[in-house]
Design a protein around this motif. Sequence first.
Motif, PDB file in Angstrom:
ATOM      1  N   LEU A 140       1.338  -1.228   0.038  1.00  0.00           N
ATOM      2  CA  LEU A 140      -0.391  -0.171   0.505  1.00  0.00           C
ATOM      3  C   LEU A 140       1.100   0.910   0.075  1.00  0.00           C
ATOM      4  N   LEU A 141       0.954   1.965  -0.963  1.00  0.00           N
ATOM      5  CA  LEU A 141       2.011   3.629  -1.380  1.00  0.00           C
ATOM      6  C   LEU A 141       0.804   4.261  -1.438  1.00  0.00           C
ATOM      7  N   PHE A 142       1.676   5.612  -0.707  1.00  0.00           N
ATOM      8  CA  PHE A 142       0.701   6.738  -0.448  1.00  0.00           C
ATOM      9  C   PHE A 142       1.638   7.901  -1.299  1.00  0.00           C
ATOM     10  N   PHE A 143       1.281   8.343  -2.138  1.00  0.00           N
ATOM     11  CA  PHE A 143       2.208   9.467  -2.610  1.00  0.00           C
ATOM     12  C   PHE A 143       1.333  11.208  -2.061  1.00  0.00           C
ATOM     13  N   ILE A 144       2.057  12.105  -0.926  1.00  0.00           N
ATOM     14  CA  ILE A 144       2.196  13.090  -0.612  1.00  0.00           C
ATOM     15  C   ILE A 144       2.274  14.431  -1.086  1.00  0.00           C
ATOM     16  N   GLY A 145       2.079  15.418  -0.620  1.00  0.00           N
ATOM     17  CA  GLY A 145       2.932  16.350  -1.190  1.00  0.00           C
ATOM     18  C   GLY A 145       2.056  17.338  -0.127  1.00  0.00           C
ATOM     19  N   PHE A 146       3.074  17.510   0.803  1.00  0.00           N
ATOM     20  CA  PHE A 146       3.234  18.186   1.641  1.00  0.00           C
ATOM     21  C   PHE A 146       3.064  19.913   1.704  1.00  0.00           C
ATOM     22  N   ASN A 147       2.694  21.169   2.536  1.00  0.00           N
ATOM     23  CA  ASN A 147       2.595  22.319   2.483  1.00  0.00           C
ATOM     24  C   ASN A 147       3.759  22.923   3.456  1.00  0.00           C
ATOM     25  N   LYS A 148       4.777  21.962   3.910  1.00  0.00           N
ATOM     26  CA  LYS A 148       5.889  22.598   4.392  1.00  0.00           C
ATOM     27  C   LYS A 148       7.071  21.595   4.904  1.00  0.00           C
ATOM     28  N   LYS A 164      -2.853  13.710  -1.663  1.00  0.00           N
ATOM     29  CA  LYS A 164      -2.312  12.290  -1.098  1.00  0.00           C
ATOM     30  C   LYS A 164      -2.777  11.465  -2.276  1.00  0.00           C
ATOM     31  N   GLU A 165      -2.204  10.708  -2.748  1.00  0.00           N
ATOM     32  CA  GLU A 165      -2.776  10.017  -3.566  1.00  0.00           C
ATOM     33  C   GLU A 165      -2.490   8.125  -3.527  1.00  0.00           C
ATOM     34  N   SER A 166      -3.498   7.202  -2.866  1.00  0.00           N
ATOM     35  CA  SER A 166      -3.050   6.158  -2.810  1.00  0.00           C
ATOM     36  C   SER A 166      -3.057   4.378  -3.939  1.00  0.00           C
ATOM     37  N   PHE A 167      -1.943   4.176  -4.176  1.00  0.00           N
ATOM     38  CA  PHE A 167      -1.852   2.518  -4.951  1.00  0.00           C
ATOM     39  C   PHE A 167      -1.399   2.000  -3.972  1.00  0.00           C
ATOM     40  N   CYS A 168      -2.390   0.617  -4.321  1.00  0.00           N
ATOM     41  CA  CYS A 168      -2.336  -0.905  -3.558  1.00  0.00           C
ATOM     42  C   CYS A 168      -2.788  -1.583  -4.690  1.00  0.00           C
TER      43      CYS A 168
END
Length: 488
Positions: free
Chosen positions: A305-313, A411-415
């Motif tokens: 289970l993968l999460f691709f996340i963009g953080f604003n800090k 947040k985008e997931s991939f599983c």
Amino acid sequence: MTKTISIIGSGFSSLAASCYLAQQGNKVIIYEKNPTIGGRARQFKKDGFTFDMGPSWYWMPDVFERFFQDFNKKPSDYYELVKLNPAYRVYFGINDFISIYDNLAAIKNTFEEIEKGSGQKLETFINQAKSNYDIAIKDLVYRPGVSPLELITKETALKLNQFLGNVSADIRKKFKNKKLIQILEFPVLFLGAKPTKTPSFYNFMNYADFGLGTWHPKTGMFDVIRGIEKLALELGVTIKTNSPIEKIIVEGKTATGIVINGEIIKSDIILSGADYQHTETLLEKEHRAYSDNYWESRIFAPSSLLFFIGFNKKIENISHHALFFDTDFDQHAIDIYDKPKWPKEPLFYANFPSKTDLTCAPDGMETGFFLIPLAPGIEDNQSLREEYFEKIITRFEQLTQQEIRNNIIFKESFCKNDFVQDYNAYKGNAYGMANTLLQTAFLRPKLKSKKVRNLYFTGQLTVPGPGVPPALISGKLAAELIQKSLRS
């Protein structure tokens, strides 16, 4: 005489094979089902953030060097490498982590501080691992898995006991501290099996880790895909995307072409770098070498289970690579291999490439990639994905002592379901077939079809096994078998 060779898929093994086959003067065309190349090593971009969707560890740099040397090139002709320091960090609790640095002397000091006497033991252990590495990576893995005799050499005869023992038992004889044991067991997870099921000989992965270090292509692993693509194009390879294969045509037990979008494309040779099991479903049943029961009986590496996340800090108290071993290591392994289910308290991995590569996130922001290993074939739905994201993000905040949940831009997931849909991966596996004793070398699915002439395979379900360096080697091995058949 020039032959037309069709290659299915554009992952590392397919791209590597295409280079060798084109170098021999063949007309080589790669067909990729997705809009972009790279297979599991594709790249994902969104809102100024860039992610490697698959492999994120650059280990065994010598294998990459050997690949490019075969074309009188160097990796530096195509991409730039950065050695990470620390290579990675392992978290065991709040304010409780171990950093693995970029040289063995520093790592020995770290071990010695945790367990008296372990520094010298580590040096001895890594020396043995280097010996195994020299045998395995410089010799054995470059053999095509045609015969068991390939494994019988003067060097391997002296190490027979290491094929009968397992990595976990071997490590536990030498080290007592639980944290150090887990750090030493971690690298063999790249081979897709439990340390208790992985032969002791595979401790060469510890030399890959502590001896050769962890590197990062300057702007991500996709740099390597782009580099090999450029080499392939220089050699005359043609690459076609959005080209899913519907069928492999067999006439008189000989593969003669493929069908894409209803169009028949004639080929002298067909090489598949796609999932092996899926490729055989493109054949009529009588032409398949391996049955459904065969695939069901194999030990597969995990899905994820993968999460691709963009953080604003910017995220604090974290390294480029981070492993979170603050829960039961052994229980998670049981939940993957022995009694497949979603783990109650999963181990997980976090990758922040923007700690090294400032181009992969907007200024002042952070690119984050989280991974939970899971059993292949497991149930997958959006509700479970969200439940497990909450589990790991809560622990991440606690262990790194910061709040980041409210700083998520997207947040985008991939599983498992996505691995099946995008890669036709059997049971949604992420890393192929595990390298256990009974799934090593000649005991893996063959590079050359046993039932159909002119049909070959490459990639992580065949020889030599899972991982990016083995994928490059697999491409070379498949190309050599094809070249041998064309000369005969």
